[in-house]
Design an enzyme around this catalytic site. Structure first.
Site, short mmCIF file in Angstrom:
data_model
loop_
_atom_site.label_atom_id
_atom_site.label_comp_id
_atom_site.label_asym_id
_atom_site.label_seq_id
_atom_site.Cartn_x
_atom_site.Cartn_y
_atom_site.Cartn_z
N ARG A 93 0.85 -1.18 0.00
CA ARG A 93 0.00 0.00 0.00
C ARG A 93 0.89 1.23 0.00
O ARG A 93 1.95 1.22 0.61
CB ARG A 93 -0.87 0.05 1.26
CG ARG A 93 -2.13 -0.78 1.20
CD ARG A 93 -3.17 -0.13 0.28
NE ARG A 93 -4.40 -0.89 0.20
CZ ARG A 93 -4.65 -1.87 -0.67
NH1 ARG A 93 -3.75 -2.23 -1.53
NH2 ARG A 93 -5.82 -2.49 -0.68
N GLU A 119 -2.06 8.02 -4.08
CA GLU A 119 -2.31 7.63 -5.47
C GLU A 119 -3.76 7.94 -5.85
O GLU A 119 -4.62 7.95 -4.98
CB GLU A 119 -2.01 6.13 -5.67
CG GLU A 119 -2.90 5.21 -4.85
CD GLU A 119 -2.51 3.73 -4.99
OE1 GLU A 119 -1.34 3.38 -4.88
OE2 GLU A 119 -3.44 2.94 -5.19
N HIS A 165 -0.81 0.42 -9.60
CA HIS A 165 -1.58 -0.44 -8.67
C HIS A 165 -2.29 -1.57 -9.43
O HIS A 165 -3.53 -1.66 -9.41
CB HIS A 165 -2.59 0.41 -7.88
CG HIS A 165 -3.04 -0.25 -6.60
ND1 HIS A 165 -3.37 0.44 -5.47
CD2 HIS A 165 -3.21 -1.55 -6.29
CE1 HIS A 165 -3.73 -0.41 -4.50
NE2 HIS A 165 -3.65 -1.63 -4.99
#
Ligand code: DGY
Length: 336
Positions: free
Chosen positions: A246, A275, A293
Protein backbone atom coordinates in the site's frame (compact mmCIF):
# COMPACT_ATOMS: atom_id res chain seq x y z
CA UNK A 1 -38.91 -9.85 -3.47
CA UNK A 2 -39.80 -7.63 -6.39
CA UNK A 3 -39.63 -3.96 -7.28
CA UNK A 4 -38.95 -1.48 -4.52
CA UNK A 5 -39.23 -4.12 -1.77
CA UNK A 6 -35.92 -5.53 -2.79
CA UNK A 7 -32.83 -4.43 -0.86
CA UNK A 8 -30.84 -1.73 -2.58
CA UNK A 9 -27.19 -2.24 -3.41
CA UNK A 10 -24.69 0.42 -4.51
CA UNK A 11 -21.71 -0.64 -6.61
CA UNK A 12 -19.10 2.11 -6.44
CA UNK A 13 -16.61 0.76 -8.97
CA UNK A 14 -16.73 -0.22 -12.63
CA UNK A 15 -17.92 -3.82 -12.59
CA UNK A 16 -18.14 -6.86 -14.87
CA UNK A 17 -21.55 -6.94 -16.60
CA UNK A 18 -22.16 -10.55 -15.49
CA UNK A 19 -21.56 -9.62 -11.86
CA UNK A 20 -23.94 -6.67 -12.11
CA UNK A 21 -26.53 -8.99 -13.68
CA UNK A 22 -26.16 -11.53 -10.86
CA UNK A 23 -26.65 -8.77 -8.28
CA UNK A 24 -29.59 -7.27 -10.17
CA UNK A 25 -31.41 -10.61 -10.00
CA UNK A 26 -31.69 -10.15 -6.25
CA UNK A 27 -31.34 -6.46 -5.49
CA UNK A 28 -32.16 -3.01 -6.82
CA UNK A 29 -28.71 -2.15 -8.06
CA UNK A 30 -27.38 1.36 -8.39
CA UNK A 31 -24.17 1.07 -10.41
CA UNK A 32 -23.28 4.59 -11.51
CA UNK A 33 -19.92 3.42 -12.84
CA UNK A 34 -21.54 0.72 -14.98
CA UNK A 35 -18.87 -1.47 -16.52
CA UNK A 36 -16.36 1.23 -17.34
CA UNK A 37 -16.78 4.79 -16.11
CA UNK A 38 -14.73 5.70 -13.08
CA UNK A 39 -16.17 8.07 -10.49
CA UNK A 40 -14.06 10.01 -8.00
CA UNK A 41 -16.33 9.72 -5.02
CA UNK A 42 -16.29 12.62 -2.63
CA UNK A 43 -17.48 11.76 0.86
CA UNK A 44 -20.66 13.80 0.28
CA UNK A 45 -21.52 12.14 -3.04
CA UNK A 46 -20.98 8.70 -1.61
CA UNK A 47 -23.06 9.51 1.47
CA UNK A 48 -25.89 10.83 -0.70
CA UNK A 49 -25.81 7.85 -3.03
CA UNK A 50 -25.55 5.31 -0.19
CA UNK A 51 -28.74 6.56 1.47
CA UNK A 52 -31.26 3.73 1.55
CA UNK A 53 -28.68 1.18 0.43
CA UNK A 54 -28.47 -2.10 2.33
CA UNK A 55 -25.17 -3.09 0.77
CA UNK A 56 -22.13 -1.53 -0.86
CA UNK A 57 -19.72 -3.22 -3.23
CA UNK A 58 -16.49 -1.23 -3.16
CA UNK A 59 -12.76 -1.45 -3.78
CA UNK A 60 -9.74 0.45 -2.50
CA UNK A 61 -10.30 4.16 -2.28
CA UNK A 62 -13.57 5.58 -0.90
CA UNK A 63 -13.53 5.95 2.86
CA UNK A 64 -16.19 3.98 4.63
CA UNK A 65 -16.28 5.61 8.04
CA UNK A 66 -18.56 6.60 10.88
CA UNK A 67 -19.82 9.65 8.98
CA UNK A 68 -20.86 7.52 6.02
CA UNK A 69 -22.48 4.94 8.29
CA UNK A 70 -24.46 7.72 10.00
CA UNK A 71 -25.63 9.02 6.61
CA UNK A 72 -26.64 5.53 5.46
CA UNK A 73 -28.33 3.89 8.44
CA UNK A 74 -29.87 1.08 6.41
CA UNK A 75 -26.45 -0.31 5.49
CA UNK A 76 -25.92 -3.93 6.51
CA UNK A 77 -22.93 -4.94 4.45
CA UNK A 78 -19.83 -3.40 2.86
CA UNK A 79 -18.16 -5.89 0.54
CA UNK A 80 -14.81 -5.05 -0.95
CA UNK A 81 -13.28 -6.70 -3.98
CA UNK A 82 -9.79 -5.99 -2.59
CA UNK A 83 -7.86 -7.91 0.01
CA UNK A 84 -6.69 -4.70 1.72
CA UNK A 85 -9.45 -2.83 3.54
CA UNK A 86 -7.59 0.09 5.08
CA UNK A 87 -10.21 2.39 3.50
CA UNK A 88 -12.87 0.87 5.77
CA UNK A 89 -13.21 1.85 9.43
CA UNK A 90 -13.71 -1.65 10.77
CA UNK A 91 -14.52 -0.78 14.40
CA UNK A 92 -17.13 1.75 13.22
CA UNK A 93 -18.74 -0.84 10.92
CA UNK A 94 -18.74 -3.49 13.62
CA UNK A 95 -20.27 -1.06 16.11
CA UNK A 96 -22.99 -0.23 13.56
CA UNK A 97 -23.66 -3.94 12.89
CA UNK A 98 -22.41 -3.62 9.32
CA UNK A 99 -20.72 -6.71 7.95
CA UNK A 100 -17.43 -6.06 6.15
CA UNK A 101 -15.90 -8.57 3.75
CA UNK A 102 -12.75 -8.52 1.65
CA UNK A 103 -11.42 -10.69 -1.19
CA UNK A 104 -8.43 -12.70 0.05
CA UNK A 105 -6.84 -15.84 -1.42
CA UNK A 106 -8.17 -15.50 -4.97
CA UNK A 107 -5.47 -12.94 -5.75
CA UNK A 108 -2.54 -14.42 -3.86
CA UNK A 109 -0.68 -16.12 -6.69
CA UNK A 110 -1.40 -13.42 -9.28
CA UNK A 111 -0.19 -10.71 -6.92
CA UNK A 112 2.91 -12.73 -6.03
CA UNK A 113 3.66 -13.21 -9.76
CA UNK A 114 3.50 -9.46 -10.21
CA UNK A 115 5.57 -8.68 -7.11
CA UNK A 116 8.26 -11.02 -8.33
CA UNK A 117 8.11 -9.61 -11.87
CA UNK A 118 8.37 -6.06 -10.53
CA UNK A 119 11.31 -7.01 -8.36
CA UNK A 120 13.03 -8.64 -11.34
CA UNK A 121 12.31 -5.68 -13.62
CA UNK A 122 13.78 -3.42 -10.95
CA UNK A 123 16.90 -5.52 -10.35
CA UNK A 124 17.58 -6.06 -14.06
CA UNK A 125 16.69 -2.48 -15.09
CA UNK A 126 14.13 -3.61 -17.65
CA UNK A 127 11.98 -0.45 -17.72
CA UNK A 128 14.95 1.90 -17.73
CA UNK A 129 16.61 0.07 -20.64
CA UNK A 130 13.35 -0.10 -22.56
CA UNK A 131 12.89 3.68 -22.25
CA UNK A 132 16.46 4.12 -23.52
CA UNK A 133 15.78 1.91 -26.51
CA UNK A 134 12.43 3.54 -27.36
CA UNK A 135 14.10 6.94 -27.20
CA UNK A 136 16.40 5.84 -30.04
CA UNK A 137 19.49 6.13 -27.86
CA UNK A 138 20.91 2.64 -28.48
CA UNK A 139 23.91 3.09 -30.76
CA UNK A 140 26.31 0.34 -29.69
CA UNK A 141 26.64 -2.62 -27.35
CA UNK A 142 28.70 -2.16 -24.19
CA UNK A 143 29.46 -4.68 -21.46
CA UNK A 144 28.29 -2.37 -18.71
CA UNK A 145 25.12 -1.27 -20.46
CA UNK A 146 22.27 -1.50 -17.94
CA UNK A 147 24.15 -3.99 -15.83
CA UNK A 148 21.90 -4.63 -12.86
CA UNK A 149 21.79 -7.01 -9.93
CA UNK A 150 21.29 -10.76 -10.12
CA UNK A 151 18.09 -12.14 -8.71
CA UNK A 152 19.01 -15.84 -8.58
CA UNK A 153 20.95 -16.69 -5.47
CA UNK A 154 20.54 -13.18 -4.02
CA UNK A 155 19.10 -12.64 -0.54
CA UNK A 156 15.34 -12.12 -0.75
CA UNK A 157 13.85 -10.08 2.07
CA UNK A 158 10.12 -10.08 2.68
CA UNK A 159 8.48 -7.59 5.03
CA UNK A 160 5.03 -8.98 5.88
CA UNK A 161 4.86 -12.75 5.61
CA UNK A 162 1.15 -13.33 5.03
CA UNK A 163 -0.26 -15.33 2.14
CA UNK A 164 1.23 -13.11 -0.58
CA UNK A 165 4.57 -12.77 1.21
CA UNK A 166 4.83 -16.54 1.47
CA UNK A 167 3.94 -16.95 -2.22
CA UNK A 168 6.74 -14.53 -3.14
CA UNK A 169 9.17 -16.34 -0.85
CA UNK A 170 8.22 -19.63 -2.52
CA UNK A 171 8.99 -18.21 -5.95
CA UNK A 172 12.34 -16.93 -4.77
CA UNK A 173 13.40 -19.99 -2.80
CA UNK A 174 12.18 -22.73 -5.10
CA UNK A 175 12.44 -21.02 -8.48
CA UNK A 176 15.51 -18.83 -8.11
CA UNK A 177 17.58 -20.43 -5.36
CA UNK A 178 17.26 -17.34 -3.17
CA UNK A 179 17.92 -17.54 0.54
CA UNK A 180 14.90 -15.95 2.22
CA UNK A 181 14.77 -13.76 5.30
CA UNK A 182 11.56 -12.17 6.53
CA UNK A 183 10.14 -9.98 9.21
CA UNK A 184 6.61 -10.28 10.43
CA UNK A 185 4.90 -9.53 13.72
CA UNK A 186 4.52 -13.23 14.31
CA UNK A 187 6.99 -15.85 13.22
CA UNK A 188 5.70 -18.59 10.91
CA UNK A 189 5.49 -22.11 12.31
CA UNK A 190 8.60 -24.13 11.55
CA UNK A 191 6.61 -26.35 9.18
CA UNK A 192 5.94 -23.30 6.97
CA UNK A 193 9.44 -21.84 7.23
CA UNK A 194 11.30 -25.06 6.45
CA UNK A 195 10.21 -25.70 2.83
CA UNK A 196 11.16 -22.09 2.00
CA UNK A 197 14.35 -22.15 4.00
CA UNK A 198 12.95 -18.89 5.39
CA UNK A 199 14.55 -17.27 8.40
CA UNK A 200 12.75 -14.78 10.68
CA UNK A 201 14.92 -11.77 11.48
CA UNK A 202 14.30 -8.45 13.19
CA UNK A 203 13.45 -5.54 10.96
CA UNK A 204 16.89 -3.92 11.10
CA UNK A 205 18.57 -7.18 10.09
CA UNK A 206 16.11 -7.58 7.23
CA UNK A 207 16.95 -4.10 5.97
CA UNK A 208 20.70 -4.61 6.32
CA UNK A 209 20.90 -8.07 4.75
CA UNK A 210 18.33 -8.16 1.94
CA UNK A 211 19.55 -7.76 -1.63
CA UNK A 212 15.96 -7.48 -2.82
CA UNK A 213 13.39 -6.35 -0.29
CA UNK A 214 9.69 -6.83 -1.09
CA UNK A 215 6.97 -5.15 0.99
CA UNK A 216 3.76 -7.09 1.41
CA UNK A 217 2.37 -5.89 4.74
CA UNK A 218 -1.07 -4.39 5.32
CA UNK A 219 -1.36 -0.63 5.78
CA UNK A 220 -2.26 0.55 9.27
CA UNK A 221 -1.31 3.34 11.66
CA UNK A 222 1.54 1.09 12.79
CA UNK A 223 2.87 0.41 9.28
CA UNK A 224 2.62 4.05 8.12
CA UNK A 225 6.08 4.99 6.81
CA UNK A 226 7.48 1.64 7.92
CA UNK A 227 10.14 2.45 5.33
CA UNK A 228 11.42 6.00 5.73
CA UNK A 229 14.79 7.73 5.63
CA UNK A 230 16.16 5.82 8.64
CA UNK A 231 15.19 2.44 7.23
CA UNK A 232 16.47 3.24 3.74
CA UNK A 233 19.78 4.24 5.32
CA UNK A 234 20.17 0.73 6.69
CA UNK A 235 19.80 -0.89 3.26
CA UNK A 236 22.73 -1.87 1.07
CA UNK A 237 23.56 0.66 -1.68
CA UNK A 238 23.16 -2.23 -4.14
CA UNK A 239 19.75 -3.29 -2.80
CA UNK A 240 16.35 -2.93 -4.45
CA UNK A 241 13.02 -2.17 -2.79
CA UNK A 242 9.69 -3.36 -4.22
CA UNK A 243 6.35 -2.17 -2.82
CA UNK A 244 3.18 -4.00 -3.85
CA UNK A 245 1.48 -3.46 -0.48
CA UNK A 246 0.00 0.00 0.00
CA UNK A 247 1.04 3.58 -0.52
CA UNK A 248 1.90 5.17 2.81
CA UNK A 249 3.95 2.20 3.96
CA UNK A 250 6.89 3.88 2.23
CA UNK A 251 7.71 7.54 2.77
CA UNK A 252 7.82 8.44 -0.93
CA UNK A 253 9.67 11.71 -0.31
CA UNK A 254 12.47 9.88 1.51
CA UNK A 255 12.51 7.17 -1.15
CA UNK A 256 12.78 9.63 -4.04
CA UNK A 257 15.73 11.24 -2.31
CA UNK A 258 17.42 7.89 -1.59
CA UNK A 259 17.01 6.90 -5.25
CA UNK A 260 18.31 10.24 -6.47
CA UNK A 261 21.37 9.96 -4.24
CA UNK A 262 21.77 6.25 -5.15
CA UNK A 263 21.64 5.28 -1.49
CA UNK A 264 19.78 2.21 -2.72
CA UNK A 265 20.13 0.92 -6.27
CA UNK A 266 16.52 0.95 -7.44
CA UNK A 267 12.86 0.59 -6.52
CA UNK A 268 9.78 -1.00 -8.05
CA UNK A 269 6.54 0.63 -6.96
CA UNK A 270 2.98 -0.42 -7.69
CA UNK A 271 1.43 1.69 -4.91
CA UNK A 272 1.93 5.29 -3.85
CA UNK A 273 1.08 7.70 -1.07
CA UNK A 274 -1.97 9.65 -2.25
CA UNK A 275 -2.31 7.63 -5.47
CA UNK A 276 -3.22 8.15 -8.24
CA UNK A 277 -1.08 11.25 -7.62
CA UNK A 278 2.64 10.55 -7.46
CA UNK A 279 5.37 12.34 -5.63
CA UNK A 280 7.02 14.26 -8.51
CA UNK A 281 10.48 13.23 -7.31
CA UNK A 282 9.70 9.65 -8.25
CA UNK A 283 9.08 10.67 -11.84
CA UNK A 284 12.43 12.41 -12.04
CA UNK A 285 14.67 9.47 -11.17
CA UNK A 286 15.51 6.73 -13.70
CA UNK A 287 16.12 3.95 -11.21
CA UNK A 288 12.49 3.27 -10.36
CA UNK A 289 9.91 1.12 -12.11
CA UNK A 290 6.41 2.57 -11.68
CA UNK A 291 3.12 0.74 -12.25
CA UNK A 292 -0.44 1.93 -11.49
CA UNK A 293 -1.58 -0.44 -8.67
CA UNK A 294 -2.07 -3.45 -10.93
CA UNK A 295 -0.50 -6.28 -8.93
CA UNK A 296 -3.71 -8.32 -8.87
CA UNK A 297 -4.76 -7.33 -12.38
CA UNK A 298 -4.98 -10.49 -14.40
CA UNK A 299 -8.34 -10.86 -16.12
CA UNK A 300 -9.11 -14.12 -14.36
CA UNK A 301 -8.14 -12.86 -10.93
CA UNK A 302 -9.98 -9.56 -11.16
CA UNK A 303 -13.09 -11.51 -12.14
CA UNK A 304 -12.57 -13.91 -9.21
CA UNK A 305 -12.22 -10.93 -6.85
CA UNK A 306 -15.45 -9.40 -8.16
CA UNK A 307 -17.30 -12.71 -7.92
CA UNK A 308 -16.15 -13.17 -4.35
CA UNK A 309 -17.28 -9.67 -3.38
CA UNK A 310 -20.66 -10.31 -5.03
CA UNK A 311 -21.05 -13.66 -3.21
CA UNK A 312 -20.29 -11.92 0.05
CA UNK A 313 -22.89 -9.23 -0.67
CA UNK A 314 -25.57 -11.70 -1.71
CA UNK A 315 -24.99 -13.88 1.36
CA UNK A 316 -24.86 -10.92 3.72
CA UNK A 317 -28.17 -9.50 2.49
CA UNK A 318 -30.05 -12.79 2.11
CA UNK A 319 -29.29 -14.46 5.44
CA UNK A 320 -26.53 -16.67 4.04
CA UNK A 321 -22.97 -17.14 5.23
CA UNK A 322 -20.57 -14.71 3.53
CA UNK A 323 -17.44 -16.63 2.50
CA UNK A 324 -14.83 -14.08 3.60
CA UNK A 325 -16.11 -11.78 6.34
CA UNK A 326 -13.61 -9.53 8.09
CA UNK A 327 -15.80 -8.87 11.14
CA UNK A 328 -17.76 -12.13 11.49
CA UNK A 329 -18.83 -11.14 15.01
CA UNK A 330 -21.52 -9.05 13.31
CA UNK A 331 -23.08 -12.24 11.94
CA UNK A 332 -23.05 -13.92 15.33
CA UNK A 333 -24.78 -10.90 16.84
CA UNK A 334 -27.38 -10.93 14.06
CA UNK A 335 -28.15 -14.57 14.78
CA UNK A 336 -28.45 -14.15 18.57
C1 DGY B 1 -5.97 -5.38 -2.97
O1 DGY B 1 -6.71 -6.33 -3.21
O2 DGY B 1 -5.84 -4.93 -1.82
C2 DGY B 1 -5.24 -4.79 -4.11
O3 DGY B 1 -4.28 -3.90 -3.68
C3 DGY B 1 -6.23 -4.12 -5.03
O4 DGY B 1 -6.76 -3.00 -4.37
Amino acid sequence: MTGSNRPRGLVTIPMFAEVLDALAERFEIDAPCGTATHIDWTADTLAARAQGAAGLLVAGSPRIDAALLAAAPSLRAVCSMAVGYNNIDLPACTAAGVLVSNAPDVLTETTADFGFALMMATARRIAESEHFLRAGRWTHWAYAMFAGADVHGAMLGVLGMGRIGQAIARRGALGFGMPVIYHNRSRLPQAQEAPLGARWVDKATLLREADHLVLVLPYSKESHHAIGAAELALMKPTATLTNIARGGIVDDVALAQALRERRIAAAGLDVFEGEPALHPGLLEVPNVVLTPHIASASERTRRAMADLAAHNLIAALTGGTPPTPVNPSVLTLRQS
